[in-house]
Design an enzyme around this catalytic site. Structure first.
Site, PDB file in Angstrom:
ATOM      1  N   HIS A   1      49.558  32.086  37.937  1.00 39.23           N
ATOM      2  CA  HIS A   1      48.795  31.122  38.120  1.00 39.23           C
ATOM      3  C   HIS A   1      48.147  30.533  36.766  1.00 39.23           C
ATOM      4  CE1 HIS A   1      44.834  32.888  36.993  1.00 39.23           C
ATOM      5  NE2 HIS A   1      45.248  34.040  37.213  1.00 39.23           N
TER       6      HIS A   1
HETATM    7  N1  UDP Z   1      43.749  37.511  44.650  1.00 32.68           N
HETATM    8  C1  UDP Z   1      43.546  37.397  46.204  1.00 32.68           C
HETATM    9  N2  UDP Z   1      44.498  36.709  46.895  1.00 32.68           N
HETATM   10  C2  UDP Z   1      45.500  36.135  46.274  1.00 32.68           C
HETATM   11  C3  UDP Z   1      45.815  36.185  44.917  1.00 32.68           C
HETATM   12  C4  UDP Z   1      44.948  37.090  44.169  1.00 32.68           C
HETATM   13  O1  UDP Z   1      42.553  37.820  46.623  1.00 32.68           O
HETATM   14  O2  UDP Z   1      46.364  35.452  46.850  1.00 32.68           O
HETATM   15  C5  UDP Z   1      42.845  38.473  44.079  1.00 32.68           C
HETATM   16  C6  UDP Z   1      43.397  39.484  43.187  1.00 32.68           C
HETATM   17  O3  UDP Z   1      43.374  40.735  44.030  1.00 32.68           O
HETATM   18  C7  UDP Z   1      42.202  39.778  42.119  1.00 32.68           C
HETATM   19  C8  UDP Z   1      41.775  38.125  41.894  1.00 32.68           C
HETATM   20  O4  UDP Z   1      42.265  37.568  42.848  1.00 32.68           O
HETATM   21  O5  UDP Z   1      41.069  40.627  42.405  1.00 32.68           O
HETATM   22  C9  UDP Z   1      42.401  37.755  40.667  1.00 32.68           C
HETATM   23  O6  UDP Z   1      42.136  36.440  40.510  1.00 32.68           O
HETATM   24  P1  UDP Z   1      43.155  35.430  39.850  1.00 32.68           P
HETATM   25  O7  UDP Z   1      44.284  36.062  39.517  1.00 32.68           O
HETATM   26  O8  UDP Z   1      42.723  34.017  40.384  1.00 32.68           O
HETATM   27  O9  UDP Z   1      42.307  35.416  38.275  1.00 32.68           O
HETATM   28  P2  UDP Z   1      42.107  36.152  37.052  1.00 32.68           P
HETATM   29  O10 UDP Z   1      42.010  37.681  37.261  1.00 32.68           O
HETATM   30  O11 UDP Z   1      43.388  35.766  36.244  1.00 32.68           O
HETATM   31  O12 UDP Z   1      41.093  35.668  36.264  1.00 32.68           O
END
Ligand code: UDP
Length: 354
Positions: free
Chosen positions: A205
């Site tokens: 993403h």
């Molecule tokens: N996540 C979720 N569903 C999805 C993809 C990710 O629940 O389809 C969860 C994942 O397990 C983690 C969080 O979203 O807990 C991560 O969010 P993201 O990757 O959007 O943001 P980042 O961590 O990179 O800031």
């Protein structure tokens, strides 16, 4: 003494981080929580599903800022958060992570002289091209209390001269995974697994990948050649960017899933490939080897013992590192699973001293 806490959240990872803290606050009669949702993530499967599954109280305010350029989005949030904080007059504002909702919340609060606490402070990628890096640096600089998830984050805060405001709390995402994985059952099994046995779990993403067709092609070429299918929950907006990208049926694209479905997918996966910050950690917590599709990681602890490799969007690196299957011991860097308790205790005690 009663205390009022305003929690400002707006994105998927923030809902997950705030859930354990909110659950604890609900049990303390002297603490009231006002939840302010900025509306940065607004689709049901990026927002509503997390409130339901994680039993976060419905937000008292939804500021509905939606998508926009960084300036537009942050500016609108700042304006609307300020109005709510003037009305609610909380004792503390609690902000999480590194998004535009984080920096907007911090700026609005500190300028109103409201005590501000940053959860997941001290993280640095040292890549100033990442908007999240700017949000982290600025938020840590202005906030009153910095809850660091790891010793490494504490050390980085010290290097920046912020040690007097830093508190080691442990990682709230570790609290979350411990609590919610206990709730997992077969009802959380996504239908994509009906036709799969072993698989890799992937997410993509970050704009450095989604907005760069060469990076996307390299990643999807690697996914197409991997020895197991790749389950990839992907937001429809990111899916639109796949026009012209070549990949084969080894890549199983599905809609974004709820947190419990994600933990189910993680638990049953062989390995993880991701550019997410949170998922790198969750892979580590569940002892799933990870390849990080970025040039650096903030979560350096996960890089030890072959648990996580930085492979960027480099097809050859992905295909090489995925074959490594020897691991060292894991460190206990992320606390004891009681980070939320440490945070709430600190906020309630500090208020009493004022
Ligand atoms: N996540 C979720 N569903 C999805 C993809 C990710 O629940 O389809 C969860 C994942 O397990 C983690 C969080 O979203 O807990 C991560 O969010 P993201 O990757 O959007 O943001 P980042 O961590 O990179 O800031």
């Amino acid at each position: 003494m009663n205390i009022k806490l305003a929690t400002i959240i707006g994105t998927r990872p923030q809902f997950i981080k705030a859930a354990t803290v909110s659950r604890l606050i609900k049990e303390i009669s002297s603490v009231t929580e006002v939840i302010i949702h900025t509306g940065q993530h607004y689709d049901d499967n990026m927002s509503e599903v997390f409130f339901k599954q994680l039993q976060i109280p419905q937000p008292h305010y939804n500021l509905e800022v939606g998508s926009g350029s960084h300036g537009q989005q942050t500016g609108l949030m700042l304006q609307r958060i300020e109005q709510v904080l003037i009305k609610e007059k909380p004792d503390w504002v609690l902000i999480y992570g590194d998004t535009n909702s984080t920096i907007a919340g911090a700026l609005a609060a500190v300028k109103l002289h409201i005590l501000t606490a940053h959860v997941e402070a001290g993280l640095r990628s040292f890549n100033r091209k990442m908007p999240e890096e700017i949000n982290r640096i600025a938020t840590d600089r202005v906030s009153d209390v910095l809850f660091a998830p790891t010793q490494n984050a504490m050390d980085l805060l010290q290097k920046e001269g912020l040690e007097q405001r830093a508190v080691f709390s442990g990682d709230v995402m570790y609290d979350s995974i411990l609590f919610y994985s206990e709730l997992l059952n077969e009802s959380h099994r996504p239908p994509v697994l009906d036709s799969l046995d072993a698989y890799y779990l992937a997410t993509i993403h970050r704009p450095e990948n989604t907005d760069n067709p060469q990076h996307l092609q390299s990643i999807f070429s690697a996914f197409s050649e991997l020895d197991l299918p790749v389950v990839l929950p992907l937001h429809p907006r990111t899916r639109n960017l796949l026009d012209g990208i070549r990949y084969n049926e080894n890549v199983k694209i599905i809609d974004p899933v709820g947190y419990l479905q994600m933990l189910y997918l993680l638990r049953h996966s062989f390995k993880v490939l991701t550019d997410s910050g949170g998922l790198q950690k969750e892979a580590y917590f569940m002892q799933k080897p990870c390849l990080t599709l970025r040039d650096q990681s903030e979560w350096v602890e996960t890089l030890e013992g072959n648990w996580n490799f930085i492979v960027a969007a480099n097809k050859d690196m992905i295909l090489e590192k995925i074959q490594i299957n020897e691991y060292g011991p894991q460190t206990l860097a992320f606390g004891n699973g009681r980070a939320a308790k440490k945070i709430v205790d600190h906020l309630t005690n500090k208020k009493r001293q004022i």
